[in-house]
Each structure stands twice: as C-alpha cells, then as structure tokens.
Design an enzyme around this catalytic site. Structure first.
Site, PDB file in Angstrom:
ATOM      1  N   ARG A 157     -43.624 -11.231 -68.425  1.00 16.30           N
ATOM      2  CA  ARG A 157     -44.565 -10.326 -69.074  1.00 16.30           C
ATOM      3  C   ARG A 157     -45.952 -10.961 -69.186  1.00 16.30           C
ATOM      4  O   ARG A 157     -46.954 -10.302 -69.002  1.00 16.30           O
ATOM      5  CB  ARG A 157     -44.054  -9.961 -70.461  1.00 16.30           C
ATOM      6  CG  ARG A 157     -45.095  -9.203 -71.276  1.00 16.30           C
ATOM      7  CD  ARG A 157     -44.570  -8.776 -72.623  1.00 16.30           C
ATOM      8  NE  ARG A 157     -43.510  -7.817 -72.475  1.00 16.30           N
ATOM      9  CZ  ARG A 157     -42.381  -7.842 -73.184  1.00 16.30           C
ATOM     10  NH1 ARG A 157     -42.178  -8.804 -74.056  1.00 16.30           N
ATOM     11  NH2 ARG A 157     -41.471  -6.924 -73.011  1.00 16.30           N
ATOM     12  N   ARG A 207     -46.057 -17.616 -68.180  1.00 14.11           N
ATOM     13  CA  ARG A 207     -44.745 -18.058 -68.678  1.00 14.11           C
ATOM     14  C   ARG A 207     -43.707 -16.961 -68.505  1.00 14.11           C
ATOM     15  O   ARG A 207     -44.051 -15.778 -68.471  1.00 14.11           O
ATOM     16  CB  ARG A 207     -44.835 -18.496 -70.141  1.00 14.11           C
ATOM     17  CG  ARG A 207     -45.400 -17.462 -71.086  1.00 14.11           C
ATOM     18  CD  ARG A 207     -46.040 -18.186 -72.283  1.00 14.11           C
ATOM     19  NE  ARG A 207     -46.464 -17.293 -73.346  1.00 14.11           N
ATOM     20  CZ  ARG A 207     -47.601 -16.609 -73.321  1.00 14.11           C
ATOM     21  NH1 ARG A 207     -48.401 -16.661 -72.281  1.00 14.11           N
ATOM     22  NH2 ARG A 207     -47.926 -15.839 -74.339  1.00 14.11           N
ATOM     23  N   CYS A 242     -26.036 -11.605 -84.235  1.00 17.01           N
ATOM     24  CA  CYS A 242     -26.920 -11.108 -85.296  1.00 17.01           C
ATOM     25  C   CYS A 242     -26.924  -9.585 -85.221  1.00 17.01           C
ATOM     26  O   CYS A 242     -27.128  -9.016 -84.148  1.00 17.01           O
ATOM     27  CB  CYS A 242     -28.340 -11.613 -85.107  1.00 17.01           C
ATOM     28  SG  CYS A 242     -28.470 -13.398 -84.846  1.00 17.01           S
ATOM     29  N   CYS A 246     -29.897  -7.779 -83.422  1.00 20.05           N
ATOM     30  CA  CYS A 246     -30.247  -8.365 -82.122  1.00 20.05           C
ATOM     31  C   CYS A 246     -31.152  -7.440 -81.303  1.00 20.05           C
ATOM     32  O   CYS A 246     -30.833  -6.273 -81.083  1.00 20.05           O
ATOM     33  CB  CYS A 246     -28.981  -8.646 -81.321  1.00 20.05           C
ATOM     34  SG  CYS A 246     -29.328  -9.361 -79.698  1.00 20.05           S
TER      35      CYS A 246
HETATM   36  C1  LIG Z   1     -41.878 -14.286 -76.735  1.00 15.61           C
HETATM   37  C2  LIG Z   1     -41.899 -14.242 -75.297  1.00 15.61           C
HETATM   38  C3  LIG Z   1     -42.437 -15.302 -74.550  1.00 15.61           C
HETATM   39  C4  LIG Z   1     -43.015 -16.532 -75.202  1.00 15.61           C
HETATM   40  O1  LIG Z   1     -44.115 -16.204 -75.986  1.00 15.61           O
HETATM   41  P1  LIG Z   1     -44.904 -17.341 -76.754  1.00 15.61           P
HETATM   42  O2  LIG Z   1     -45.903 -16.587 -77.579  1.00 15.61           O
HETATM   43  O3  LIG Z   1     -45.520 -18.199 -75.696  1.00 15.61           O
HETATM   44  O4  LIG Z   1     -43.919 -18.110 -77.571  1.00 15.61           O
HETATM   45  C5  LIG Z   1     -42.450 -15.194 -73.187  1.00 15.61           C
HETATM   46  N1  LIG Z   1     -41.974 -14.099 -72.570  1.00 15.61           N
HETATM   47  C6  LIG Z   1     -41.475 -13.055 -73.251  1.00 15.61           C
HETATM   48  C7  LIG Z   1     -40.991 -11.873 -72.507  1.00 15.61           C
HETATM   49  C8  LIG Z   1     -41.417 -13.095 -74.636  1.00 15.61           C
HETATM   50  O5  LIG Z   1     -40.891 -12.065 -75.315  1.00 15.61           O
END
Ligand SMILES: *Cc1c(COP(=O)(O)O)cnc(C)c1O
Length: 475
Positions: free
Chosen positions: A130, A134, A147, A150
């Site tokens: 997304r 990352r 949980c 969830c």
């Molecule tokens: C939460 C999340 C992340 C990581 O987000 P950070 O704000 O960097 O901790 C990465 N990808 C997805 C799909 C997420 O939901």
C-alpha cells in the site's frame, strides 16, 4: 508502609497475578512447570469449546451463545492467557478480547469483510503493498489465540487458507523485483506461530535481498504465548538485524512476569520493541487505563507505537468507540507523561487509505510572523517566526540527497514542493469540462498551466541523483 500506599499500580498487578496463579492451581494443578512453560504444550492445549472454557470461567448466556454459533470466527485461547481472565467477571478486559459474545455477530452500518481493502492492494497472495517503500507480508493464517476484533478475520484462523511455500516464494520474488521496498513487515496471522525453521528460512530469504533495509514482525505471541520467546529464538533473530518487533498489548492486566521476561530477552537481543494497541470499548477506552498501560510498557523497554481506532470489520461492532475518545486519550497523555510513552493515535482508513493520524489541536491561530500554540495545561503562547527565513538556502545540500521514487503516491507533499498544483478527485476534469462545443475562449489549453509549477523544484532525472526512474507520473 504497604506497597498499596507507595505504588497502587503494583498492588493491583499483584492481585491480578495472584488470581492467575489461583486459576492455574485450580484448573491445571497437575501440569508440571516444565510442560506449562513449553510453548508447544500451550499450543496443543488451547481452549476453544464451551466445555473447555467452562472449566475455567463461569460463562454467561451471551458467551455460551457466542461460543456455540456455527459460523463464528475461530476461538482458541492458550491456557496461559486463560489464567489472566477473571473467572467470575464477564467484563474482565482480558476475557472480552478472546471469548466471543453472541452480540459479536450483529451487523452494523459500514461493516465490511475487508475494511482496509488489503486484498485489493495485494500483488501476490498475502503481500499487501500500500505504501511506497514498505510491504506487509502475511505469512500465516494461524495465531496463538484469536482476538475477537481481528481486522483480518476474513483469512485468519482458517488453516485451509494458509499460505503455501510457493506463495511465500512468490512474495519474496515480488519483493526482490521491487527495489523501492526498503521495509518488510511480517504479520498474519502471527509469524511467530510458524515452525521455527520455516521462519528462519523466510527471514534468511528477505535478508538476502539487498534493498530490504529493515525487517519487522508484528506479533501477539509474546502476550498469548510468552514461552515461545526462547533463548534459541532470540539467537536466531539476532542474525537478521536491523530487526524490529511490535507486540500487541491492550490492557495492563496482560503485563505479567512472563511477558516482562519475554520482552527482556528480546530487548537484550537488540530488538527494538514497540506496542500496537486497539482502542476497544469496555476494554481500554479510558485515559487512566491507557496511562497505566503505557507506563508499564516503557518499564519493560516497549515503546507505545500506535493506538488504532477499531476497524469497521465484521465481528468488531460492539468494540467500536467514537474517534473523540481516542483524541481524549491523547489529550490525557501528551505532556502529562513521557513523550516515549505516547503512541500515535491512527484511524486506518476504511476502503484502504492507510493509517491516518488524529490528535488534539495544539495550533490555536497564526498570522504572518506568528503562530499561537497551546500546551497540555491550556497555556497559550506565541512563537515568532523569522521574517527573513529562506527555505531555498538548503537546496544545494538537499540536491545531493538521492530521491526515492513514489510513483503516484507523492500526495500533498508534491503540492508543497511545487511539482503539482492540485489533487483532483476521479472524474474531476470531465465533470468540469461541462460538455459543450469548443469555442474561442476555450481554444488555448496552456492558459490554465500555472507558471513555474512543476519546474521550481526539479527532481527530474539529471537534477539530483535518483534511485530509479519515477514511474507512472500523473498529469
Ligand atoms: C500498517 C501497515 C504498514 C506499516 O506502517 P507503518 O506506519 O510503517 O508502521 C505497512 N503496510 C500496511 C498495509 C499496513 O497496514
């Protein structure tokens, strides 16, 4: 002086611990410490039926209904976590997180199966890409316990939907082929429930990809099954630094000597620890509970990271709070306690926009040369801004820094950098063309082109080193 006078929290935690020991003696009195402390024993003795839970708790009618529903989200509770439940209090915050209620099946406005639209953002099964740099890598559908709220109940808990080793390979292949990914977050399901050798080999596969800078795991195993955090496990993850872990504690009652020991082993292995909580009605929707929670977390070297608004997901309806409750909690933390103890409160955007931070307003007003701010106490102050500040002076240093492409995700930042004038909702241009014929006032298209926008701050190739060509630029 008794401990209750010097430290009321400590005495409350002692009471909780006594209750847990009492339940263990009552229900598992014949189980040796050796078995009890073996994570495999804990996993294979999880409680999931009315009968098994009734040995530990006085079940209410609503709970029996929840446990008997044929199409409910999976139930499983490790014996260790079950001992943290108050057997006689249906409102026990630990109990509410893992024992279903009949009412959890009730539908509500905006309820969705995949409220974060993760599956739509998934280039290969289990990988959610997304954000620009990352990815979220779902490696299993299993957890140590489940949980009730969830966010991934659509896939979690279903062993037949688990990810195959071919799918793990496809996830690694996508990451390998996508150089803008610098951060991989393993989640699930719970990555710490997969066979240790499998996890080791997945982490090894990720570490072999040069552009993967950091690896992290989101896991509730330290909370549900602290016995899993063995010395061997810590030795294994040491090989993969920089490696981070986020745990998931919602209420201080989950903080036990076992969890403290597990966090100490992880922190001593050099793993920076964070905590992600979900704001849950009737569990932790209180400034005072949250203060105690964050203080207990930082004492065990765990930095509160996010406090999530509860997602609009099936099964979680009765856990939702108003967003104002989250704002109130941050108001009660920021300034009142260590900055390290204050999480970022976020709403994960329904429909798939990602995490959106929300907080009280601290900016009261502004005029050229002045901003007026208020602090947590209500003190209102003025910061006088320099009238001769030159934000362009840094440009020659800035131009040495390699830019990372963010194809199509530059957002409001691109407006501030002058690369784009506006962000238009889908269909905006055609709506505003208002049909009609081409006429003399419409003939020249370039008169709506803002002067210098897209030129003043030039990050095109050749002007500042790029890591890769920007792809799919809008406009
Ligand atoms: C939460 C999340 C992340 C990581 O987000 P950070 O704000 O960097 O901790 C990465 N990808 C997805 C799909 C997420 O939901």
């Amino acid at each position: 002086m008794t401990t209750s006078v010097t430290n009321p929290s400590a005495s409350l935690m002692e009471q909780w611990q006594m209750q847990a020991l009492e339940t263990r003696r009552r229900v598992w009195g014949d189980v040796s410490d050796e078995k009890w402390n073996d994570w495999r024993w804990q996993l294979s003795h999880r409680l999931n039926s009315v009968d098994e839970l009734a040995r530990v708790l006085e079940l209410t009618e609503d709970e029996v209904e929840g446990l008997s529903a044929p199409d409910k989200f999976r139930v499983d509770v490790t014996p260790y976590f079950a001992t943290l439940i108050d057997p006689y209090d249906p409102k026990c915050p630990v109990r509410r997180q893992v024992v279903p209620l009949g009412s959890e099946l009730r539908a509500f406005t905006s309820m969705m199966e995949d409220s974060l639209a993760e599956d739509a953002h998934s280039p290969v099964p289990g990988l959610v890409h997304r954000y620009p740099d990352r990815v979220l890598m779902l490696v299993t559908t299993e957890c140590a316990s489940y949980c009730r709220y969830c966010t991934r109940s659509r896939i979690v808990g279903d062993p037949s939907a688990n990810f195959s080793s071919q799918e793990h390979q496809a996830q690694l292949d996508y990451i390998r082929a996508t150089p803008q990914i610098r951060d991989v977050l393993l989640s699930g399901g719970d990555p710490l429930t997969i066979p240790p050798r499998r996890l080791d080999s997945l982490l090894g596969g990720l570490r072999a990809i040069p552009h993967v800078e950091i690896i992290r795991i989101g896991s509730r195993v330290p909370v549900f099954l602290p016995q899993r955090i063995t010395d061997e496990f810590c030795q294994m993850i040491r090989q993969y630094h920089p490696f981070w872990i986020n745990i998931h504690v919602n209420h201080p009652k989950e903080i036990t000597p076992e969890l403290r020991a597990a966090c100490a082993r992880l922190a001593d292995a050099g793993v920076p620890l964070g905590n992600q909580s979900v704001l849950l009605a009737g569990v932790n929707d209180s400034v005072h509970i949250q203060r105690m929670l964050v203080h207990e977390l930082v004492k065990m070297r765990v930095r509160p990271y996010y406090l999530y608004q509860c997602d609009l997901v099936e099964g979680a309806g009765h856990f939702r709070t108003s967003v104002s409750k989250g704002i109130e909690i941050i108001e009660g933390l920021r300034g009142h306690t260590s900055g390290y103890a204050v999480p970022t409160y976020v709403v994960d955007a329904p429909g798939g926009g990602g995490k959106i931070p929300v907080m009280p307003n601290y900016l009261v007003s502004s005029a050229p040369g002045k901003v007026v701010l208020r602090n947590y106490e209500g003190y209102i102050t003025t910061y006088s801004e320099p009238l001769d500040y030159d934000p362009l002076e840094i440009k020659h240093l800035e131009s040495q820094i390699p830019r990372r492409p963010e194809a199509g995700q530059e957002g409001v930042h691109a407006l501030l950098e002058g690369r784009q004038m506006a962000i238009r909702p889908q269909g905006f241009d055609s709506t505003h063309a208002r049909g009609g014929a081409m006429h003399r006032l419409r003939e020249r298209a370039d008169k709506w082109q803002p002067f210098m926008v897209g030129e003043t701050v030039d990050v095109s190739p050749g002007n500042g080193p790029l890591l890769a060509e920007p792809m799919g630029e809008e406009q």
